[in-house]
Write a protein that holds these residues in place. Structure first.
Motif, mmCIF file in Angstrom:
data_model
loop_
_atom_site.group_PDB
_atom_site.id
_atom_site.type_symbol
_atom_site.label_atom_id
_atom_site.label_comp_id
_atom_site.label_asym_id
_atom_site.label_seq_id
_atom_site.Cartn_x
_atom_site.Cartn_y
_atom_site.Cartn_z
ATOM 1 N N ILE A 63 0.841 -1.198 0.000
ATOM 2 C CA ILE A 63 0.000 0.000 0.000
ATOM 3 C C ILE A 63 0.877 1.249 0.000
ATOM 4 C CG2 ILE A 63 -1.723 1.301 1.315
ATOM 5 C CD1 ILE A 63 -2.884 -1.334 2.265
ATOM 6 N N GLY A 64 0.563 2.146 -0.886
ATOM 7 C CA GLY A 64 1.341 3.361 -1.036
ATOM 8 C C GLY A 64 2.350 3.304 -2.157
ATOM 9 N N SER A 65 2.615 2.110 -2.703
ATOM 10 C CA SER A 65 3.586 1.998 -3.783
ATOM 11 C C SER A 65 2.960 2.432 -5.111
ATOM 12 C CB SER A 65 4.104 0.555 -3.886
ATOM 13 O OG SER A 65 3.027 -0.334 -4.172
ATOM 14 N N ASP A 66 3.825 2.804 -6.025
ATOM 15 C CA ASP A 66 3.389 3.314 -7.319
ATOM 16 C C ASP A 66 3.264 2.149 -8.295
ATOM 17 O OD1 ASP A 66 2.851 4.660 -9.615
ATOM 18 O OD2 ASP A 66 4.594 5.989 -9.538
ATOM 19 N N VAL A 67 2.072 1.988 -8.901
ATOM 20 C CA VAL A 67 1.849 0.902 -9.873
ATOM 21 C C VAL A 67 1.359 1.479 -11.191
ATOM 22 C CG1 VAL A 67 1.445 -0.941 -8.203
ATOM 23 C CG2 VAL A 67 -0.453 0.533 -8.901
ATOM 24 N N ALA A 68 1.726 2.705 -11.493
ATOM 25 C CA ALA A 68 1.300 3.313 -12.754
ATOM 26 C C ALA A 68 1.955 2.587 -13.925
ATOM 27 C CB ALA A 68 1.643 4.794 -12.755
ATOM 28 N N ASN A 69 1.703 3.074 -15.132
ATOM 29 C CA ASN A 69 2.196 2.457 -16.362
ATOM 30 C C ASN A 69 1.688 1.027 -16.510
ATOM 31 O OD1 ASN A 69 3.726 4.783 -16.994
ATOM 32 N ND2 ASN A 69 5.359 4.077 -15.614
ATOM 33 N N ASN A 70 0.461 0.853 -16.160
ATOM 34 C CA ASN A 70 -0.221 -0.436 -16.281
ATOM 35 C C ASN A 70 -1.464 -0.191 -17.133
ATOM 36 O OD1 ASN A 70 -2.286 -2.462 -15.610
ATOM 37 N ND2 ASN A 70 -0.763 -3.240 -14.169
ATOM 38 N N PRO A 71 -1.695 -0.983 -18.199
ATOM 39 C CA PRO A 71 -2.829 -0.714 -19.088
ATOM 40 C C PRO A 71 -4.169 -0.674 -18.363
ATOM 41 C CG PRO A 71 -1.381 -2.341 -20.076
ATOM 42 C CD PRO A 71 -0.886 -2.120 -18.683
ATOM 43 N N VAL A 72 -4.349 -1.543 -17.377
ATOM 44 C CA VAL A 72 -5.617 -1.558 -16.635
ATOM 45 C C VAL A 72 -5.764 -0.289 -15.820
ATOM 46 C CG1 VAL A 72 -6.888 -2.735 -14.803
ATOM 47 C CG2 VAL A 72 -5.774 -4.063 -16.586
ATOM 48 N N ILE A 73 -4.695 0.099 -15.128
ATOM 49 C CA ILE A 73 -4.747 1.307 -14.287
ATOM 50 C C ILE A 73 -4.923 2.545 -15.155
ATOM 51 C CG2 ILE A 73 -3.434 2.725 -12.673
ATOM 52 C CD1 ILE A 73 -2.216 0.112 -11.617
ATOM 53 N N SER A 81 -14.698 1.778 -17.173
ATOM 54 C CA SER A 81 -14.926 0.486 -16.522
ATOM 55 C C SER A 81 -14.924 -0.575 -17.606
ATOM 56 C CB SER A 81 -16.275 0.479 -15.782
ATOM 57 O OG SER A 81 -16.286 1.411 -14.731
ATOM 58 N N GLY A 82 -14.392 -1.753 -17.298
ATOM 59 C CA GLY A 82 -14.336 -2.793 -18.318
ATOM 60 C C GLY A 82 -13.555 -3.994 -17.850
ATOM 61 N N GLN A 83 -12.945 -4.687 -18.794
ATOM 62 C CA GLN A 83 -12.201 -5.921 -18.506
ATOM 63 C C GLN A 83 -11.031 -6.006 -19.460
ATOM 64 O OE1 GLN A 83 -14.600 -9.279 -20.859
ATOM 65 N NE2 GLN A 83 -15.888 -8.240 -19.353
ATOM 66 N N MET A 84 -9.988 -6.722 -19.024
ATOM 67 C CA MET A 84 -8.771 -6.788 -19.837
ATOM 68 C C MET A 84 -7.898 -7.936 -19.336
ATOM 69 S SD MET A 84 -5.868 -3.816 -20.356
ATOM 70 C CE MET A 84 -7.133 -2.592 -20.729
ATOM 71 N N ARG A 85 -7.271 -8.610 -20.293
ATOM 72 C CA ARG A 85 -6.226 -9.566 -19.937
ATOM 73 C C ARG A 85 -4.888 -8.860 -20.078
ATOM 74 N NH1 ARG A 85 -4.814 -15.418 -22.860
ATOM 75 N NH2 ARG A 85 -3.029 -15.921 -21.522
ATOM 76 N N GLN A 86 -4.090 -8.873 -19.032
ATOM 77 C CA GLN A 86 -2.828 -8.151 -19.067
ATOM 78 C C GLN A 86 -1.834 -8.769 -18.095
ATOM 79 O OE1 GLN A 86 -1.713 -5.523 -16.536
ATOM 80 N NE2 GLN A 86 -3.090 -6.476 -15.061
ATOM 81 N N VAL A 87 -0.553 -8.457 -18.321
ATOM 82 C CA VAL A 87 0.527 -8.908 -17.437
ATOM 83 C C VAL A 87 0.794 -7.787 -16.440
ATOM 84 C CG1 VAL A 87 2.907 -9.673 -17.285
ATOM 85 C CG2 VAL A 87 1.506 -10.339 -19.251
ATOM 86 N N ASP A 113 0.409 -13.113 -15.627
ATOM 87 C CA ASP A 113 -0.696 -12.973 -16.589
ATOM 88 C C ASP A 113 -2.018 -12.964 -15.821
ATOM 89 O OD1 ASP A 113 -2.137 -12.808 -18.888
ATOM 90 O OD2 ASP A 113 -1.647 -14.803 -19.628
ATOM 91 N N MET A 114 -2.780 -11.891 -15.963
ATOM 92 C CA MET A 114 -3.983 -11.682 -15.152
ATOM 93 C C MET A 114 -5.214 -11.477 -16.024
ATOM 94 S SD MET A 114 -3.382 -11.730 -11.870
ATOM 95 C CE MET A 114 -2.079 -11.546 -10.641
ATOM 96 N N LEU A 115 -6.359 -11.859 -15.444
ATOM 97 C CA LEU A 115 -7.672 -11.551 -16.010
ATOM 98 C C LEU A 115 -8.295 -10.508 -15.103
ATOM 99 C CD1 LEU A 115 -8.828 -15.201 -16.772
ATOM 100 C CD2 LEU A 115 -7.913 -13.548 -18.410
ATOM 101 N N ALA A 116 -8.373 -9.271 -15.579
ATOM 102 C CA ALA A 116 -8.747 -8.154 -14.708
ATOM 103 C C ALA A 116 -10.056 -7.526 -15.148
ATOM 104 C CB ALA A 116 -7.641 -7.095 -14.704
ATOM 105 N N GLY A 117 -10.872 -7.174 -14.148
ATOM 106 C CA GLY A 117 -12.035 -6.330 -14.349
ATOM 107 C C GLY A 117 -11.849 -5.070 -13.525
ATOM 108 N N TYR A 118 -12.248 -3.931 -14.056
ATOM 109 C CA TYR A 118 -11.973 -2.681 -13.351
ATOM 110 C C TYR A 118 -13.176 -1.750 -13.429
ATOM 111 C CZ TYR A 118 -10.769 -1.529 -18.200
ATOM 112 O OH TYR A 118 -10.788 -1.380 -19.563
ATOM 113 N N ALA A 119 -13.250 -0.846 -12.429
ATOM 114 C CA ALA A 119 -14.345 0.124 -12.374
ATOM 115 C C ALA A 119 -13.827 1.413 -11.737
ATOM 116 C CB ALA A 119 -15.521 -0.447 -11.590
ATOM 117 N N TYR A 120 -14.397 2.517 -12.125
ATOM 118 C CA TYR A 120 -13.972 3.844 -11.685
ATOM 119 C C TYR A 120 -14.874 4.334 -10.559
ATOM 120 C CZ TYR A 120 -12.878 8.852 -12.002
ATOM 121 O OH TYR A 120 -12.512 10.140 -11.733
#
Length: 520
Positions: free
Chosen positions: A221-231, A239-245, A251-258
């Motif tokens: 918590i508090g670390s920077d995880v930017a430069n990620n297509p999902v983020i 909001s949507g879904q994406m497969r990304q590393v 390799d992840m199956l991600a769903g995201y919402a704002y």
């Protein structure tokens, strides 16, 4: 000349090998196809489920923040109406902190940013001025606000929800602010951490700058995880879904919402490996469950291969044994239930017929009537069996000379023989190529006509009857005959012969010198 060694593999073994190979290929192809379809479906379902859950958490988080702001608004109204009375201010801060909203600290500041009341009191905030860097965006804010995440003096990552305090003339009196520690129990930890997953799915929350506000691994918590297509997508308000590393190379199956209320993003994701592990286990169970049906299928294939190869095996054994008197009978009794075996049987019977023609002189005495040179009963049996084996339809005309005993008694047996020979000659004259002419004994004859229907057979029999009546075999005496006609169309041959005899009997009973059919 090179002679190839005979094969040791028989037809039954070939059928089994082909069937087993085909079944194995079909099973492998089916399992591979099912795996690919189920894999795509499982991944799609996982993505949809993660997106749906992320949307639910985003809505719940927004509701929590809005509810917290509503409580602050209520307390702010009480404080404004009390003129920011110290007792009321302290009471409201205590009340807000002890509600189930996850507030770790609550404070009331005046317009200068000096704390008028605070809870818990042990923090010693009362009378202190709030850090101007933290409050510079809030001090001038006349609307409820949620601060960006910041690090407190004690090193806690936190956010602050604030609500302005106004007097009756809408002059700003100060702020009511509540702080939520993101790494402490309550708040996001309580809202999201209580979501329990057994399938490797987990949730994390990021702020507008791509910092982790919540993660199952608290140290992150508090670390920077930017430069990620999902983020990147969720912080653009999508909001949507994406497969990304992810940032750890998984390799992840991600769903995201704002979360619009706080400018946050919520991501629910599950490793692809874990998502597909269930499918691999399922396919192994399916494969295991197919073993017993496969064994049953092998037994059925073993029996079927025996059933299929048996006619050809029996026919080949007959050929190996060589032609003999019983060859035709042996060929006809072979149960050739499919087309190729039937064709082979007909070919063997045809070949046997040609051999018998070449050996005809040797067997003519056994199959020919010596008086008329027509076929006898043995010849008739062979002809009928051959036609039956070849599945060629034929008609049978049963013939009988009318009042033949009277001819013998009146003219003598020599003249009787003359009449019999005369009828045989008439039959030869009118017979077609391929017809079978037989004398069954005495004055009884049988005419076998292949490839002919009942109506045409009736006309043939009628022509013979008329020719016999006009032949004058005994001078002026008129000799007549009666005939019965039946057609074989694939049933029992003996039944056809009986039907012809019955038709002949009706012709006799009907006055003789006539032709009757089995369908009369």
């Amino acid at each position: 000349m090179h002679i190839r060694r005979p094969s040791r593999i028989n037809l039954r073994q070939l059928i089994l090998l082909l069937a087993v190979f085909s079944a194995a290929v079909m099973l492998a192809g089916g399992m591979a196809g099912a795996y690919q379809v189920q894999r795509q479906q499982l991944m799609a379902n996982t993505l949809e489920a993660n997106e749906a859950f992320a949307t639910k958490l985003a809505r719940t988080t927004s509701d929590m923040l809005l509810r917290a702001q509503a409580n602050l608004a209520y307390s702010a109204d009480l404080l404004a109406r009390s003129g920011m009375a110290p007792a009321v201010a302290q009471a409201e801060t205590e009340r807000l902190r002890h509600q189930e909203l996850g507030f770790n600290a609550v404070a009331v500041t005046n317009v200068l940013g000096v704390v008028q009341a605070a809870s818990p009191m042990g923090l010693g905030l009362r009378g202190r001025k709030v850090d101007p860097d933290r409050w510079r965006n809030l001090a001038n804010e006349r609307l409820p606000a949620i601060s960006p995440p910041f690090v407190t003096v004690l090193g806690n990552l936190a956010i602050t929800l604030s609500h302005p305090l106004f007097d009756g003339e809408e002059r700003l009196l100060g702020h009511l602010a509540a702080t939520v520690y993101l790494q402490a129990e309550g708040g996001l930890q309580r809202l999201i951490g209580e979501q329990y997953f057994r399938d490797g799915t987990y949730v994390y929350v990021v702020d507008a700058r791509g910092r982790l506000l919540y993660h199952p691994q608290v140290e992150r918590i508090g670390s920077d995880v930017a430069n990620n297509p999902v983020i990147d997508a969720v912080l653009k308000g999508r909001s949507g879904q994406m497969r990304q590393v992810n940032s750890r190379g998984v390799d992840m199956l991600a769903g995201y919402a704002y979360v619009a209320a706080a400018d946050w993003g919520i991501v629910v994701q599950r490793p692809v490996e874990l998502a597909l592990r269930e499918l691999s286990d399922l396919m192994m169970r399916v494969l295991w469950l197919t073993i017993w049906p496969a064994l049953v299928l092998l037994v059925l294939l073993w029996l079927l291969s025996r059933w299929i190869s048996r006619p050809l095996g029996e026919l080949s054994q007959i050929v190996q044994d060589g032609y003999e008197d019983s060859t035709a009978r042996r060929i006809t009794v072979v149960n050739c239930w499919y087309l190729e075996a039937q064709r082979l049987r007909r070919a063997l019977l045809a070949g046997y017929g040609r051999v018998r023609i070449q050996m005809g002189e040797l067997h003519s005495a056994a199959h020919t009537d010596p008086l008329t040179r027509l076929g006898n009963r043995r010849g008739l049996d062979i002809a009928l069996k051959t036609l039956e084996a070849q599945a060629r339809p034929f008609a049978v005309v049963a013939l009988d000379i009318d009042f033949f005993k009277r001819v013998n008694d009146q003219y003598g047996h020599d003249m009787g023989d003359r009449v019999i020979v005369g009828l045989a000659d008439l039959m030869r004259v009118q017979a077609r190529q391929g017809d079978g002419l037989f004398r069954q004994g005495g004055e009884e004859f049988l005419w076998v006509l292949p490839q002919i229907d009942l109506a045409e057979a009736m006309r043939v029999a009628e022509r013979l009857r008329a020719a016999m009546e006009n032949a004058r075999l005994l001078g002026d005496a008129v000799i007549t005959l009666s005939a019965g006609v039946a057609v074989w169309d694939g049933g029992d041959v003996e039944s056809t012969l009986k039907a012809a005899d019955q038709a002949l009997y009706r012709a006799k009973q009907g006055g003789r010198n006539r032709v009757e059919s089995s369908e009369a």
